[in-house]
Design a protein around this motif. Structure first.
Motif, PDB file in Angstrom:
ATOM      1  N   VAL A 195       1.249  12.079  -1.571  1.00  0.00           N
ATOM      2  CA  VAL A 195       0.782  11.486  -2.827  1.00  0.00           C
ATOM      3  C   VAL A 195       1.408  12.268  -3.973  1.00  0.00           C
ATOM      4  O   VAL A 195       1.253  13.492  -4.051  1.00  0.00           O
ATOM      5  CB  VAL A 195      -0.752  11.505  -2.934  1.00  0.00           C
ATOM      6  CG1 VAL A 195      -1.199  10.864  -4.237  1.00  0.00           C
ATOM      7  CG2 VAL A 195      -1.380  10.789  -1.738  1.00  0.00           C
ATOM      8  N   TYR A 196       2.099  11.538  -4.874  1.00  0.00           N
ATOM      9  CA  TYR A 196       2.862  12.189  -5.933  1.00  0.00           C
ATOM     10  C   TYR A 196       2.241  11.954  -7.311  1.00  0.00           C
ATOM     11  O   TYR A 196       1.266  11.226  -7.462  1.00  0.00           O
ATOM     12  CB  TYR A 196       4.310  11.714  -5.891  1.00  0.00           C
ATOM     13  CG  TYR A 196       5.020  12.148  -4.631  1.00  0.00           C
ATOM     14  CD1 TYR A 196       5.570  13.415  -4.523  1.00  0.00           C
ATOM     15  CD2 TYR A 196       5.117  11.298  -3.526  1.00  0.00           C
ATOM     16  CE1 TYR A 196       6.213  13.829  -3.364  1.00  0.00           C
ATOM     17  CE2 TYR A 196       5.758  11.697  -2.360  1.00  0.00           C
ATOM     18  CZ  TYR A 196       6.300  12.965  -2.288  1.00  0.00           C
ATOM     19  OH  TYR A 196       6.920  13.373  -1.130  1.00  0.00           O
ATOM     20  N   ASP A 197       2.861  12.553  -8.326  1.00  0.00           N
ATOM     21  CA  ASP A 197       2.251  12.685  -9.648  1.00  0.00           C
ATOM     22  C   ASP A 197       1.761  11.381 -10.263  1.00  0.00           C
ATOM     23  O   ASP A 197       0.681  11.340 -10.838  1.00  0.00           O
ATOM     24  CB  ASP A 197       3.245  13.342 -10.619  1.00  0.00           C
ATOM     25  CG  ASP A 197       3.333  14.847 -10.411  1.00  0.00           C
ATOM     26  OD1 ASP A 197       2.437  15.402  -9.764  1.00  0.00           O
ATOM     27  OD2 ASP A 197       4.305  15.460 -10.895  1.00  0.00           O
ATOM     28  N   ASP A 198       2.544  10.318 -10.196  1.00  0.00           N
ATOM     29  CA  ASP A 198       2.179   9.095 -10.916  1.00  0.00           C
ATOM     30  C   ASP A 198       1.219   8.199 -10.137  1.00  0.00           C
ATOM     31  O   ASP A 198       0.829   7.137 -10.632  1.00  0.00           O
ATOM     32  CB  ASP A 198       3.438   8.304 -11.252  1.00  0.00           C
ATOM     33  CG  ASP A 198       4.314   9.033 -12.265  1.00  0.00           C
ATOM     34  OD1 ASP A 198       3.758   9.804 -13.066  1.00  0.00           O
ATOM     35  OD2 ASP A 198       5.546   8.843 -12.240  1.00  0.00           O
ATOM     36  N   ALA A 199       0.835   8.605  -8.953  1.00  0.00           N
ATOM     37  CA  ALA A 199      -0.032   7.767  -8.123  1.00  0.00           C
ATOM     38  C   ALA A 199      -1.425   7.649  -8.734  1.00  0.00           C
ATOM     39  O   ALA A 199      -1.971   8.622  -9.267  1.00  0.00           O
ATOM     40  CB  ALA A 199      -0.123   8.340  -6.718  1.00  0.00           C
ATOM     41  N   GLU A 200      -1.992   6.444  -8.642  1.00  0.00           N
ATOM     42  CA  GLU A 200      -3.386   6.201  -9.031  1.00  0.00           C
ATOM     43  C   GLU A 200      -4.035   5.435  -7.881  1.00  0.00           C
ATOM     44  O   GLU A 200      -3.708   4.277  -7.643  1.00  0.00           O
ATOM     45  CB  GLU A 200      -3.475   5.414 -10.329  1.00  0.00           C
ATOM     46  CG  GLU A 200      -2.929   6.169 -11.534  1.00  0.00           C
ATOM     47  CD  GLU A 200      -3.122   5.405 -12.835  1.00  0.00           C
ATOM     48  OE1 GLU A 200      -3.839   4.376 -12.808  1.00  0.00           O
ATOM     49  OE2 GLU A 200      -2.557   5.819 -13.845  1.00  0.00           O
ATOM     50  N   ILE A 201      -4.963   6.083  -7.190  1.00  0.00           N
ATOM     51  CA  ILE A 201      -5.554   5.517  -5.977  1.00  0.00           C
ATOM     52  C   ILE A 201      -7.064   5.448  -6.166  1.00  0.00           C
ATOM     53  O   ILE A 201      -7.714   6.481  -6.372  1.00  0.00           O
ATOM     54  CB  ILE A 201      -5.203   6.367  -4.746  1.00  0.00           C
ATOM     55  CG1 ILE A 201      -3.675   6.509  -4.622  1.00  0.00           C
ATOM     56  CG2 ILE A 201      -5.778   5.744  -3.487  1.00  0.00           C
ATOM     57  CD1 ILE A 201      -3.241   7.456  -3.532  1.00  0.00           C
ATOM     58  N   THR A 202      -7.615   4.231  -6.087  1.00  0.00           N
ATOM     59  CA  THR A 202      -9.048   4.036  -6.312  1.00  0.00           C
ATOM     60  C   THR A 202      -9.619   3.160  -5.208  1.00  0.00           C
ATOM     61  O   THR A 202      -9.062   2.103  -4.893  1.00  0.00           O
ATOM     62  CB  THR A 202      -9.303   3.371  -7.676  1.00  0.00           C
ATOM     63  OG1 THR A 202      -8.742   4.178  -8.705  1.00  0.00           O
ATOM     64  CG2 THR A 202     -10.802   3.219  -7.933  1.00  0.00           C
ATOM     65  N   GLY A 203     -10.731   3.589  -4.635  1.00  0.00           N
ATOM     66  CA  GLY A 203     -11.413   2.801  -3.614  1.00  0.00           C
ATOM     67  C   GLY A 203     -12.774   3.391  -3.338  1.00  0.00           C
ATOM     68  O   GLY A 203     -13.190   4.373  -3.969  1.00  0.00           O
ATOM     69  N   SER A 204     -13.508   2.802  -2.390  1.00  0.00           N
ATOM     70  CA  SER A 204     -14.793   3.402  -2.004  1.00  0.00           C
ATOM     71  C   SER A 204     -14.557   4.847  -1.594  1.00  0.00           C
ATOM     72  O   SER A 204     -15.340   5.737  -1.897  1.00  0.00           O
ATOM     73  CB  SER A 204     -15.421   2.602  -0.870  1.00  0.00           C
ATOM     74  OG  SER A 204     -14.534   2.535   0.245  1.00  0.00           O
ATOM     75  N   GLU A 205     -13.477   5.087  -0.863  1.00  0.00           N
ATOM     76  CA  GLU A 205     -12.874   6.403  -0.674  1.00  0.00           C
ATOM     77  C   GLU A 205     -11.404   6.234  -1.044  1.00  0.00           C
ATOM     78  O   GLU A 205     -10.771   5.266  -0.612  1.00  0.00           O
ATOM     79  CB  GLU A 205     -12.990   6.905   0.774  1.00  0.00           C
ATOM     80  CG  GLU A 205     -14.406   7.183   1.244  1.00  0.00           C
ATOM     81  CD  GLU A 205     -15.143   5.903   1.605  1.00  0.00           C
ATOM     82  OE1 GLU A 205     -16.359   5.832   1.341  1.00  0.00           O
ATOM     83  OE2 GLU A 205     -14.506   4.956   2.107  1.00  0.00           O
ATOM     84  N   ALA A 206     -10.863   7.129  -1.829  1.00  0.00           N
ATOM     85  CA  ALA A 206      -9.455   6.972  -2.195  1.00  0.00           C
ATOM     86  C   ALA A 206      -8.577   7.099  -0.955  1.00  0.00           C
ATOM     87  O   ALA A 206      -7.709   6.265  -0.709  1.00  0.00           O
ATOM     88  CB  ALA A 206      -9.069   8.000  -3.251  1.00  0.00           C
ATOM     89  N   ILE A 207      -8.810   8.149  -0.159  1.00  0.00           N
ATOM     90  CA  ILE A 207      -8.050   8.356   1.072  1.00  0.00           C
ATOM     91  C   ILE A 207      -9.008   8.821   2.164  1.00  0.00           C
ATOM     92  O   ILE A 207      -9.751   9.792   1.971  1.00  0.00           O
ATOM     93  CB  ILE A 207      -6.929   9.404   0.890  1.00  0.00           C
ATOM     94  CG1 ILE A 207      -5.969   8.977  -0.222  1.00  0.00           C
ATOM     95  CG2 ILE A 207      -6.168   9.610   2.193  1.00  0.00           C
ATOM     96  CD1 ILE A 207      -4.874   9.975  -0.511  1.00  0.00           C
ATOM     97  N   GLY A 208      -8.995   8.124   3.276  1.00  0.00           N
ATOM     98  CA  GLY A 208      -9.770   8.537   4.440  1.00  0.00           C
ATOM     99  C   GLY A 208      -8.837   9.103   5.489  1.00  0.00           C
ATOM    100  O   GLY A 208      -7.847   8.464   5.856  1.00  0.00           O
ATOM    101  N   VAL A 209      -9.129  10.308   5.986  1.00  0.00           N
ATOM    102  CA  VAL A 209      -8.242  10.978   6.940  1.00  0.00           C
ATOM    103  C   VAL A 209      -8.977  11.127   8.270  1.00  0.00           C
ATOM    104  O   VAL A 209      -9.977  11.843   8.365  1.00  0.00           O
ATOM    105  CB  VAL A 209      -7.811  12.363   6.426  1.00  0.00           C
ATOM    106  CG1 VAL A 209      -6.793  12.983   7.383  1.00  0.00           C
ATOM    107  CG2 VAL A 209      -7.230  12.266   5.022  1.00  0.00           C
ATOM    108  N   LYS A 210      -8.470  10.442   9.296  1.00  0.00           N
ATOM    109  CA  LYS A 210      -9.023  10.577  10.647  1.00  0.00           C
ATOM    110  C   LYS A 210      -8.002  11.179  11.615  1.00  0.00           C
ATOM    111  O   LYS A 210      -8.349  11.633  12.699  1.00  0.00           O
ATOM    112  CB  LYS A 210      -9.483   9.210  11.156  1.00  0.00           C
ATOM    113  CG  LYS A 210     -10.590   8.601  10.283  1.00  0.00           C
ATOM    114  CD  LYS A 210     -10.898   7.162  10.650  1.00  0.00           C
ATOM    115  CE  LYS A 210     -11.688   7.052  11.932  1.00  0.00           C
ATOM    116  NZ  LYS A 210     -12.159   5.662  12.167  1.00  0.00           N
ATOM    117  N   ARG A 211      -6.724  11.158  11.198  1.00  0.00           N
ATOM    118  CA  ARG A 211      -5.661  11.750  11.996  1.00  0.00           C
ATOM    119  C   ARG A 211      -4.424  11.838  11.119  1.00  0.00           C
ATOM    120  O   ARG A 211      -4.235  11.013  10.216  1.00  0.00           O
ATOM    121  CB  ARG A 211      -5.379  10.909  13.235  1.00  0.00           C
ATOM    122  CG  ARG A 211      -4.435  11.557  14.262  1.00  0.00           C
ATOM    123  CD  ARG A 211      -4.154  10.609  15.421  1.00  0.00           C
ATOM    124  NE  ARG A 211      -5.375  10.253  16.131  1.00  0.00           N
ATOM    125  CZ  ARG A 211      -5.602   9.062  16.673  1.00  0.00           C
ATOM    126  NH1 ARG A 211      -4.689   8.104  16.572  1.00  0.00           N
ATOM    127  NH2 ARG A 211      -6.729   8.808  17.298  1.00  0.00           N
TER     128      ARG A 211
END
Length: 986
Positions: A581-597
């Motif tokens: 994920v880099y500087d100009d990224a805009e990520i919006t959600g119930s969870e922005a990023i979910g990590v399971k693996r």
């Protein structure tokens, strides 16, 4: 004239029937009473009543009058009488068939409702004549004329507008409907002329005819027009076996046709005129056809001036000998952008004449084919023209799929979308093709793309309402690099998709995905239950495949530079991949990023979670897991592959939960452990939460079955909206806080961590762990060294390129230099050791020691030179004063090494003024790590210039001698007692 009024009940009619049972009575309309005089009676009038059974309010009744027409509740014995009595807006309803010998003139804005009844007219010239706004409605009724037109509509002093809605209108003597410069609208109905050489509808110059439905036919002409014709539906037929025309356009006529069926010996015929229009001018054509069915024996369409055809079906049913072509032009300018043309001649089109042409519009494609008649066995020529959907260079294609299929393996192409398009099946980019899809500002719907061993770049447009718009597949060979590459450019929007971009293994059974690269610069906007980027859980879904991909330099990669907004988890890392994920990224959600693996690297951008706070997370083995964390790490899929999260920057926000959530997922009965391993490092970023009683960071305590790599100690940098728990601090760091005053005068506290020692894996020289980056902004640090490495520890290994110092002043940047051994006290303070640390073999008192390092600029050397005789009082010899600094008062001495001679200085100052000019040197002139200064003087009596090589150093309390860089000084240019800093020896 006799008026008829409806006001009596059924009982009155029955009484009359009984009273006059011996008299032959006419048929009455239900509820209608016939009145002998011209008076219309109102309820309550007193009239002489002679008829048996009549009531006091009844009107005089006779049985001698027939009801023909009615307006509202009033009946009339003649249709003409009713029309004469009608006022604007009235509806005159015919109640029986009538036969007229005179023309029925209508000069009023009324509706004539014929119902199931027919006007039969023998009147010469026309049966009905109107100059106003007349609507004729009918079910099974109509107008039959044997003396002239069924209806003549003329624009005179009135509007001259005739609307036909239903019914049958025929003439056996002339045209059925004649429009003299007025307006005729055919909504429905059957209009026909059986008279030779005549038309079902005749439209003169200045007239406008609009056909929205129904049927119009004539022996020679279905429609003959010198004016304007608009046809959207219906059937128009010239019935004669030869020399008949569905639509005939005389000189000066124009036609716009968007539907319907037009049939005749020639379907549509335009008379020859001298009109000419530029070949590139499509807006002033006399004939504009966008749809419809055209059928003729010789020609489906025969034009002579200008025409544009953008759609429709055109069929010539005759033989080659009859010169049967679908489109025939005699000197006309015809531009074709759509339609299907079928003819039996050598081509579907024929151009004859000069000054015009038949051409295919720019941006269209043409398909040529044949069709065999099942009865005659003759072969018809079929030509299909349509607006091209896509284009490569100058070649146009009927569909986007055709354009993609035309690119051969290994080729590079740019495909441009020419119109909003709905695909009917998924398009595969494979065979090492490199394709740029330029959406051309258009919208693509339908089905998406599979990138498998190819390279696809999407730019300039919108992909909307596609379930999985962009699927990318990795390969099974670990040596594959850039095997499947997808780039979504900044000017692309993906909306309304269940899954915006998906990353899959080569197949669900292989679980391997090497060489896939996704670069997302665009915008993904999806609905509440949708995901922006989905990494399939099948990627690395076994310990063997996950370990193999983790060990490979070609694991699949997702690079996010753009915007993702969803109501569900914006980025779901269910399988193994590397997500950056880099500087100009805009990520919006119930969870922005979910990590399971997999591996997540956050270098910048803004990550926002809007979901509800949930802890513990409920394990989901077929989808995402809800926590409300902006970065949400859960253990469900750790059974197969490791998890690694590295955060060095970015803004991480949760409106309800933790900015960073690391927890054990499970069910009500079980908890899932991190059995395969997890590594998390936070060295930067801004973490905040708006949740109630929720910390910015949450790291669950270790479970018994967690892998040894699981730790809560993950934070070595960043800022936080809540205090950082001590157990979350990485080795060598402690919680800290800073309070400032904002522009409104409010106190604002920001939390973070501070470095108080650096934990390393020690060998003979300092080897900084991979998580420690260069560029420290602190001028002093401590390195923890275990006792079992102390005997081989080489403090002179500094400076090292793996750990450098970024100064906060104007001193030179560089690395660190050793400043002594220390122990760490229980209160977190350090104490200098006055003996060299003992190795683990010599002592059991301590297991770790701390080597102090400071900015090497602390041992920089300055020089002040005063030549002999500089003043009247001296000096008698050349005077050299060398100045350096100490990082603390702990060293036994400051050392000056001049040539091979080492001198010790044990007197230290907070500042020092030297020379006749009293030049002052302060610790800050060297480094922010410096606390004291000291100097050493050298006198010489030579007249020649002297060259000095000088190093400063210190003798630490434990007896270690440490020297800085060597500097070379001479007296050149030093006249006037100028201070020199010397040249650092390389």
């Amino acid at each position: 004239m006799t008026k008829i009024k409806s006001k009596y009940l059924l009982s009155l009619l029955l009484s009359l029937a009984m009273a006059f049972s011996l008299i032959v009575t006419p048929a009455f309309a239900a509820g209608v009473v016939v009145v002998e005089d011209d008076t219309t009676y109102s309820d309550g009038t007193e009239a002489a009543v002679e008829e048996i059974g009549a009531t006091d309010d009844a009107e005089a009744v006779t049985a001698s009058t027939t009801v023909v027409a009615q307006i509202g509740t009033t009946g009339y014995d003649t249709l003409a009488g009713a029309i004469n009595e009608a006022v604007s807006g009235d509806t005159v309803t015919l109640l029986s068939d009538v036969t007229l010998s005179d023309t029925l003139n209508i000069y009023k804005n009324i509706t004539l409702d014929l119902g199931d009844y027919t006007i039969k007219s023998t009147a010469s010239g026309k049966a009905v004549y109107t100059t106003q706004t007349l609507t004729i409605k009918a079910e099974n009724g109509g107008i039959e004329s044997s003396g002239g037109y069924a209806v003549l509509n003329q624009k005179g002093s009135g509007a001259g507008t005739l609307t036909i809605s239903g019914g049958t209108y025929t003439s056996s003597a002339d045209h059925a409907i004649y429009n003299l410069a007025g307006t005729v609208i055919i909504e429905s109905g059957t209009i026909s002329s059986t008279y030779s050489e005549k038309a079902g509808i005749y439209n003169t110059s200045g007239g406008t005819l609009t056909v929205k439905g129904g049927c119009a036919s004539g022996v020679k002409y279905g429609i003959y027009s010198s004016g304007t014709v608009n046809i959207t539906a219906g059937t128009v037929t010239g019935t004669a076996a030869s020399s008949s025309y569905g639509v005939y356009l005389a000189s000066g006529a124009t036609a716009t046709i968007s539907g319907g069926e037009i049939k005749g010996y020639e379907g549509l015929r335009q008379a020859s005129t001298a009109s000419t229009v530029s070949e590139d001018d499509e807006t002033t054509a006399d004939v504009v056809i966008s749809d419809g069915t055209f059928e003729g024996v010789t020609h489906a369409v025969n034009v002579s001036t200008t025409a544009t055809i953008s759609g429709g079906t055109f069929t010539a049913t005759g033989t080659k000998e009859q010169y049967a072509v679908a489109l025939y032009s005699t000197g006309a300018t015809v531009i074709v952008s759509g339609g299907t043309f079928t003819g039996m001649y050598s081509t579907a089109w024929v151009y004859s004449g000069s000054g015009g042409s038949i051409k295919v519009a720019d941006g269209c494609f043409v398909n040529e084919g044949t069709l065999t008649d099942s009865n005659s066995g003759d072969t018809a020529l079929v030509r299909t023209v349509a607006l091209a959907v896509a284009q490569i260079g100058s070649t146009c294609y009927a569909s986007l799929a055709d354009a993609f299929s035309s690119v051969s393996s290994g080729e590079t192409a740019t495909i441009t979308l020419l119109c909003d398009t709905t695909t009917t099946s998924r398009i595969v980019v494979n065979g090492e093709k490199t394709i740029t899809l330029d959406l051309g500002g258009k919208t693509l719907t339908g089905y998406g793309f599979n990138v498998l061993n190819g390279n696809l770049t999407v730019q300039n447009g919108t992909i909307s309402d596609v379930s999985q718009p962009l699927n990318v597949y990795g390969g099974t060979d670990s040596t594959l690099s850039n095997y499947s590459v997808l780039t979504v450019e900044e000017d692309v929007t993906i909306s309304g998709a269940d899954w915006g971009i998906c990353l899959f293994p080569d197949s669900s059974s292989s679980m391997l995905g090497y060489g896939a690269v996704i670069n997302m610069y665009g915008t993904i906007i999806n609905e509440e239950d949708s995901c922006g980027i989905f990494v399939s859980g099948n990627l690395g879904n076994s310990s063997e495949t996950a370990s193999a991909m983790a060990a490979s330099s070609n694991a699949s990669v997702v690079n996010i530079y753009g915007t993702i907004t969803t109501g569900n988890q914006a980025v779901a890392m269910n399988g193994y991949a590397i997500v950056n994920v880099y500087d100009d990224a805009e990520i919006t959600g119930s969870e922005a990023i979910g990590v399971k693996r997999g591996v997540l690297n956050v270098y910048g951008g803004t990550l926002t979670a809007t979901g509800s706070y949930v802890d513990p997370a409920t394990a989901n083995y077929s989808g995402t897991e809800s926590t409300g964390g902006a970065i949400s790490v859960t253990s469900t899929y750790n059974y197969a592959g490791t998890i690694e999260v590295n955060i060095t920057g970015g803004t991480i926000i949760s409106t309800n939960g933790n900015a960073l959530y690391i927890g054990h997922s499970g069910t009500s009965d079980t908890t899932t452990a991190y059995t395969t391993g997890i590594k998390v490092s936070i060295t930067g970023g801004d973490f905040s939460t708006s949740g109630t009683d929720v910390d910015a960071v949450y790291v669950a305590e270790a479970e018994d079955d967690d892998d040894d790599s699981y730790t809560q100690s993950i934070i070595s940098g960043g800022t936080y909206s809540t205090e950082v728990a001590a157990e979350y601090c990485a080795d060598g760091y402690a919680p800290t806080s800073t309070t400032t005053t904002d522009a409104d005068g409010n106190k604002v506290t920001t939390y973070g961590v501070t470095l108080f020692y650096l934990g390393v894996s020690n060998e003979s020289s300092i080897s900084v762990s991979a998580s420690i980056a260069s560029g420290y902004s602190t001028s002093t640090l401590y390195v923890k060294v275990s006792a079992d490495n102390i005997s081989s520890y080489n403090t002179s290994a500094y400076p090292t390129t793996s750990l450098t110092y970024t100064p906060d002043s104007t001193v030179d940047s560089g690395s660190y230099i050793f400043a002594g051994w220390y122990t760490l006290d229980g209160d977190g303070s350090y104490t200098a050791m006055n003996v060299f640390p003992k190795s683990v073999e010599d002592t059991t008192e301590a297991t770790v020691y701390y080597a102090k390092f400071v900015d090497k600029n602390a041992l920089k050397v300055y020089c002040y030179y005063t030549p002999k005789g500089a003043t009247s009082s001296g000096p008698a010899n050349n005077a050299w004063r060398f100045i350096s600094s100490l990082e603390s008062g702990n060293p036994q001495a400051l050392l000056f090494k001049i040539g091979d001679t080492v001198s010790k200085v044990r007197t230290f100052y907070t500042s020092s003024s030297v020379g006749v000019t009293k030049t002052t040197y302060k610790p800050a002139d060297f480094s922010s790590a410096s606390q004291y200064v000291a100097s050493y003087s050298v006198l010489d009596s030579t007249d020649s210039l002297t060259l000095y090589t000088v190093q400063s150093g210190w003798l630490t309390l434990d007896g270690t001698e440490v020297y800085g860089s060597a500097y070379i000084f001479d007296a050149s240019g030093c006249t006037g007692a100028t201070a020199l800093s010397g040249t650092e020896q390389q």
